[in-house]
Design a protein around this motif. Structure first.
Motif, PDB file in Angstrom:
ATOM      1  N   VAL A 396       0.856  -1.189   0.000  1.00  0.00           N
ATOM      2  CA  VAL A 396       0.000   0.000   0.000  1.00  0.00           C
ATOM      3  C   VAL A 396       0.890   1.236   0.000  1.00  0.00           C
ATOM      4  O   VAL A 396       1.821   1.337   0.815  1.00  0.00           O
ATOM      5  N   GLY A 397       0.639   2.177  -0.897  1.00  0.00           N
ATOM      6  CA  GLY A 397       1.418   3.403  -0.962  1.00  0.00           C
ATOM      7  C   GLY A 397       0.800   4.519  -0.146  1.00  0.00           C
ATOM      8  O   GLY A 397      -0.400   4.494   0.175  1.00  0.00           O
ATOM      9  N   HIS A 398       1.613   5.508   0.202  1.00  0.00           N
ATOM     10  CA  HIS A 398       1.110   6.697   0.901  1.00  0.00           C
ATOM     11  C   HIS A 398       1.207   7.901  -0.029  1.00  0.00           C
ATOM     12  O   HIS A 398       2.284   8.234  -0.523  1.00  0.00           O
ATOM     13  N   GLY A 399       0.066   8.532  -0.305  1.00  0.00           N
ATOM     14  CA  GLY A 399       0.036   9.666  -1.223  1.00  0.00           C
ATOM     15  C   GLY A 399       0.186   9.251  -2.666  1.00  0.00           C
ATOM     16  O   GLY A 399       0.283  10.088  -3.568  1.00  0.00           O
ATOM     17  N   ASP A 400       0.221   7.973  -2.901  1.00  0.00           N
ATOM     18  CA  ASP A 400       0.391   7.419  -4.241  1.00  0.00           C
ATOM     19  C   ASP A 400      -0.132   5.987  -4.200  1.00  0.00           C
ATOM     20  O   ASP A 400      -0.617   5.523  -3.161  1.00  0.00           O
ATOM     21  N   TRP A 401      -0.023   5.281  -5.347  1.00  0.00           N
ATOM     22  CA  TRP A 401      -0.522   3.918  -5.411  1.00  0.00           C
ATOM     23  C   TRP A 401       0.640   2.941  -5.527  1.00  0.00           C
ATOM     24  O   TRP A 401       1.657   3.242  -6.159  1.00  0.00           O
ATOM     25  N   ARG A 402       0.452   1.780  -4.923  1.00  0.00           N
ATOM     26  CA  ARG A 402       1.444   0.716  -5.017  1.00  0.00           C
ATOM     27  C   ARG A 402       0.761  -0.536  -5.542  1.00  0.00           C
ATOM     28  O   ARG A 402      -0.339  -0.877  -5.100  1.00  0.00           O
ATOM     29  N   GLU A 403       1.412  -1.215  -6.471  1.00  0.00           N
ATOM     30  CA  GLU A 403       0.796  -2.374  -7.125  1.00  0.00           C
ATOM     31  C   GLU A 403       1.440  -3.679  -6.685  1.00  0.00           C
ATOM     32  O   GLU A 403       2.657  -3.793  -6.627  1.00  0.00           O
ATOM     33  N   THR A 404       0.597  -4.662  -6.378  1.00  0.00           N
ATOM     34  CA  THR A 404       1.035  -6.031  -6.136  1.00  0.00           C
ATOM     35  C   THR A 404       0.027  -6.968  -6.794  1.00  0.00           C
ATOM     36  O   THR A 404      -1.107  -6.571  -7.078  1.00  0.00           O
ATOM     37  N   ALA A 405       0.429  -8.189  -7.045  1.00  0.00           N
ATOM     38  CA  ALA A 405      -0.461  -9.193  -7.643  1.00  0.00           C
ATOM     39  C   ALA A 405      -0.333 -10.474  -6.824  1.00  0.00           C
ATOM     40  O   ALA A 405       0.308 -11.433  -7.247  1.00  0.00           O
ATOM     41  N   PRO A 406      -0.944 -10.516  -5.653  1.00  0.00           N
ATOM     42  CA  PRO A 406      -0.705 -11.627  -4.714  1.00  0.00           C
ATOM     43  C   PRO A 406      -1.155 -12.989  -5.223  1.00  0.00           C
ATOM     44  O   PRO A 406      -0.562 -13.999  -4.889  1.00  0.00           O
ATOM     45  N   LEU A 407      -2.219 -13.018  -6.033  1.00  0.00           N
ATOM     46  CA  LEU A 407      -2.739 -14.296  -6.524  1.00  0.00           C
ATOM     47  C   LEU A 407      -2.923 -14.288  -8.038  1.00  0.00           C
ATOM     48  O   LEU A 407      -3.698 -15.079  -8.574  1.00  0.00           O
ATOM     49  N   GLY A 408      -2.246 -13.383  -8.708  1.00  0.00           N
ATOM     50  CA  GLY A 408      -2.296 -13.349 -10.164  1.00  0.00           C
ATOM     51  C   GLY A 408      -2.933 -12.120 -10.758  1.00  0.00           C
ATOM     52  O   GLY A 408      -2.567 -11.676 -11.839  1.00  0.00           O
ATOM     53  N   ILE A 411      -3.654  -5.741  -7.571  1.00  0.00           N
ATOM     54  CA  ILE A 411      -4.320  -4.805  -6.670  1.00  0.00           C
ATOM     55  C   ILE A 411      -3.446  -3.563  -6.603  1.00  0.00           C
ATOM     56  O   ILE A 411      -2.233  -3.658  -6.421  1.00  0.00           O
ATOM     57  N   VAL A 412      -4.049  -2.396  -6.771  1.00  0.00           N
ATOM     58  CA  VAL A 412      -3.335  -1.130  -6.650  1.00  0.00           C
ATOM     59  C   VAL A 412      -3.919  -0.416  -5.433  1.00  0.00           C
ATOM     60  O   VAL A 412      -5.137  -0.221  -5.349  1.00  0.00           O
ATOM     61  N   ALA A 413      -3.051  -0.046  -4.482  1.00  0.00           N
ATOM     62  CA  ALA A 413      -3.561   0.393  -3.176  1.00  0.00           C
ATOM     63  C   ALA A 413      -2.899   1.676  -2.701  1.00  0.00           C
ATOM     64  O   ALA A 413      -1.726   1.945  -2.979  1.00  0.00           O
ATOM     65  N   THR A 414      -3.676   2.458  -1.972  1.00  0.00           N
ATOM     66  CA  THR A 414      -3.213   3.687  -1.336  1.00  0.00           C
ATOM     67  C   THR A 414      -3.805   3.745   0.064  1.00  0.00           C
ATOM     68  O   THR A 414      -4.925   3.247   0.286  1.00  0.00           O
ATOM     69  N   GLY A 415      -3.069   4.344   1.032  1.00  0.00           N
ATOM     70  CA  GLY A 415      -3.571   4.369   2.400  1.00  0.00           C
ATOM     71  C   GLY A 415      -2.982   5.497   3.217  1.00  0.00           C
ATOM     72  O   GLY A 415      -2.103   6.241   2.761  1.00  0.00           O
ATOM     73  N   ALA A 416      -3.478   5.619   4.457  1.00  0.00           N
ATOM     74  CA  ALA A 416      -2.992   6.650   5.382  1.00  0.00           C
ATOM     75  C   ALA A 416      -3.579   6.392   6.765  1.00  0.00           C
ATOM     76  O   ALA A 416      -4.594   5.690   6.913  1.00  0.00           O
ATOM     77  N   TRP A 417      -2.927   6.950   7.754  1.00  0.00           N
ATOM     78  CA  TRP A 417      -3.483   6.961   9.107  1.00  0.00           C
ATOM     79  C   TRP A 417      -4.370   8.189   9.268  1.00  0.00           C
ATOM     80  O   TRP A 417      -3.976   9.300   8.913  1.00  0.00           O
ATOM     81  N   GLN A 418      -5.554   7.968   9.778  1.00  0.00           N
ATOM     82  CA  GLN A 418      -6.487   9.055  10.106  1.00  0.00           C
ATOM     83  C   GLN A 418      -6.790   8.935  11.594  1.00  0.00           C
ATOM     84  O   GLN A 418      -7.662   8.169  12.014  1.00  0.00           O
ATOM     85  N   GLY A 419      -6.009   9.658  12.404  1.00  0.00           N
ATOM     86  CA  GLY A 419      -6.114   9.490  13.855  1.00  0.00           C
ATOM     87  C   GLY A 419      -5.656   8.101  14.251  1.00  0.00           C
ATOM     88  O   GLY A 419      -4.551   7.670  13.905  1.00  0.00           O
ATOM     89  N   ASN A 420      -6.508   7.371  14.963  1.00  0.00           N
ATOM     90  CA  ASN A 420      -6.181   6.012  15.391  1.00  0.00           C
ATOM     91  C   ASN A 420      -6.688   4.945  14.431  1.00  0.00           C
ATOM     92  O   ASN A 420      -6.720   3.766  14.775  1.00  0.00           O
TER      93      ASN A 420
END
Length: 475
Positions: A396-408, A411-420
């Protein structure tokens, strides 16, 4: 990822005779709606005048077309008919005699290719689920064994099973799988070398769903239709079939969620819908190939949203701009905007030293993961590694997208912490769908829910396998 081939020539809007302002107005309308736009391509007089992908979607990525697949199956039927292998009046019981149930009704015996193409077999509702329940091993038998509510040929009812049976009939008379047949006769001659297909558990292509193509391939398909089946110096599809399949064959009125869908009420052809202007191939969540011959126009769209919103934007904003040119400066402004299209990464902080472990609450509506699944979030450079224990892990990328293909399947993912709370969006990038993961660090609980539920079921694990294989339960 397959390399991207150029299928259609490009032109500035002004040079083609279409207004950049009108295209921009259409983009404004699409971005103001509640759904997500993933890509758009506008073709005028055979040239691409506007194209854009909302990051993380991209030009070289095939996208699930859902029921827009049906229009390609219609073309396969037309090719088989043009070859003299099939006719509109051929009966299912004659072409697939080994798949006819014992005691089939007289009406079941009368169902023809024509009835399947126009979805006028006579069932009261979409027969897919009930036919599969009745005959888990053979949808054709299940379809023919169901009771009929109307005489064949008299009433259009949207019915996925009809297209599934057409695919099997094409395969029987040609001796080739539907994907292989369309590759040889349509895709390869057009230069489309990256068609992907989801399949039923037996390995057969759905026929009514499951085709993945790039946006340009969808636009090229629309342009092929606009040209009457010709591509370059080849007549790939009989002109008469294109005209027949895209003409109104039966009245239609389609109501979704209690809201009238205007552009589904102008009649149905042979696996194509008539529109207020021209015709279209349609897939759930606004996968569209819109052809407007009167304006020399094709529009291809992939999205997650309401199809009628797309039609309204085309008719209200784009169509008035055909025949009205703008300035070089307006064209440049539009081109710059199209290059910068993007969905928003998850807002929040990186908290690079913070890790968390929690368990999925599977009772949440639209849950994508089993109840009790352990989720571990660990910081990495520029993002996180998220592990769904015993299933798979994704970056998972922060402020951007990160790509993985765990089962073929990627998935392109982005994330962040929002408080807790740790929040990540996991885009199943070859589909319209994404999963929102929310991990409550204090409570030790998490949810993973679909933005819109895939029609093939809620399991995220299923949808990241390639190819997707499931029973034919898509509605």
């Amino acid at each position: 990822m397959p390399s991207q081939r150029i299928l259609l020539p490009r032109s500035a809007p002004a040079a083609s005779g279409i207004s950049s302002r009108a295209i921009s107005a259409m983009l404004d309308r699409l971005e103001a709606r509640s759904g997500e736009s993933h890509s758009i391509m506008v073709v005028h007089r055979g040239q691409v005048v506007a194209e854009g992908w909302w990051a993380p979607y991209s030009a070289d990525r095939p996208h699930l077309l859902y029921s827009l697949t049906k229009s390609f199956t219609s073309i396969a039927v037309g090719l088989a008919i043009g070859d003299g292998l099939l006719s509109l009046d051929d009966r299912v019981v004659d072409v697939l005699p080994d798949r006819v149930p014992a005691g089939v009704s007289e009406q079941g015996r009368r169902i023809t290719v024509r009835h399947l193409l126009s979805m006028t077999a006579g069932h009261a509702t979409d027969s897919l689920a009930e036919a599969w329940e009745r005959e888990p091993g053979d949808l054709v038998k299940g379809f023919l064994s169901l009771p009929f509510a109307a005489a064949e040929g008299t009433r259009h009812v949207y019915d996925n099973s009809t297209t599934y049976i057409l695919a099997r009939m094409v395969e029987r008379v040609t001796g080739r799988g539907l994907p292989e047949f369309l590759d040889a006769r349509l895709f390869v001659p057009m230069g489309i070398d990256h068609a992907e297909w989801d399949r039923v558990a037996s390995g057969a292509a759905f026929g009514f769903h499951g085709l993945h193509l790039t946006t340009e391939a969808v636009a090229a398909f629309g342009e092929l239709l606009r040209r009457g089946g010709s591509w370059g110096d080849q007549q790939l599809v009989p002109r008469g079939w294109v005209e027949l399949a895209t003409s109104r064959q039966i009245d239609s009125e389609w109501i979704l969620d209690g809201t009238e869908q205007t552009d589904f009420s102008y009649g149905y052809g042979y696996q194509f819908w008539r529109s207020r202007n021209g015709y279209h191939g349609h897939g759930s969540y606004a996968q569209q190939c819109v052809v407007v011959p009167s304006h020399d126009l094709v529009v291809a769209v992939t999205a997650q949203g309401d199809s009628q919103d797309v039609f309204d934007a085309i008719w209200d904003c784009l169509l008035p701009g055909v025949g009205h040119t703008g300035s070089v400066e307006e064209d440049a402004f539009l081109a710059s905007r199209l290059e910068r299209l993007s969905l928003q990464p998850v807002p929040g902080s990186a908290a690079p030293e913070r890790a968390v472990s929690a368990r999925i609450d599977g009772s949440a509506e639209g849950s994508a993961l089993p109840d009790g699944t352990t989720v571990v979030v660990e910081p990495t450079e520029g993002g996180w590694l998220v592990r769904f224990e015993s299933l798979f892990e994704v970056g998972v990328g922060h402020g951007d997208w990160r790509e993985t293909a765990p089962l073929g399947r990627p998935i392109v993912a982005t994330g962040a912490w929002q408080g807790n709370t740790y929040v990540a969006d996991l885009y199943v990038i070859t589909t319209p769908h994404r999963v929102r993961l929310a991990v409550d660090a204090e409570a030790g609980t998490a949810t993973a829910t679909w933005s819109t539920l895939p029609l093939t079921g809620p399991s995220l694990e299923l949808h990241v396998r390639s190819p997707l294989m499931t029973r034919p339960d898509v509605s």
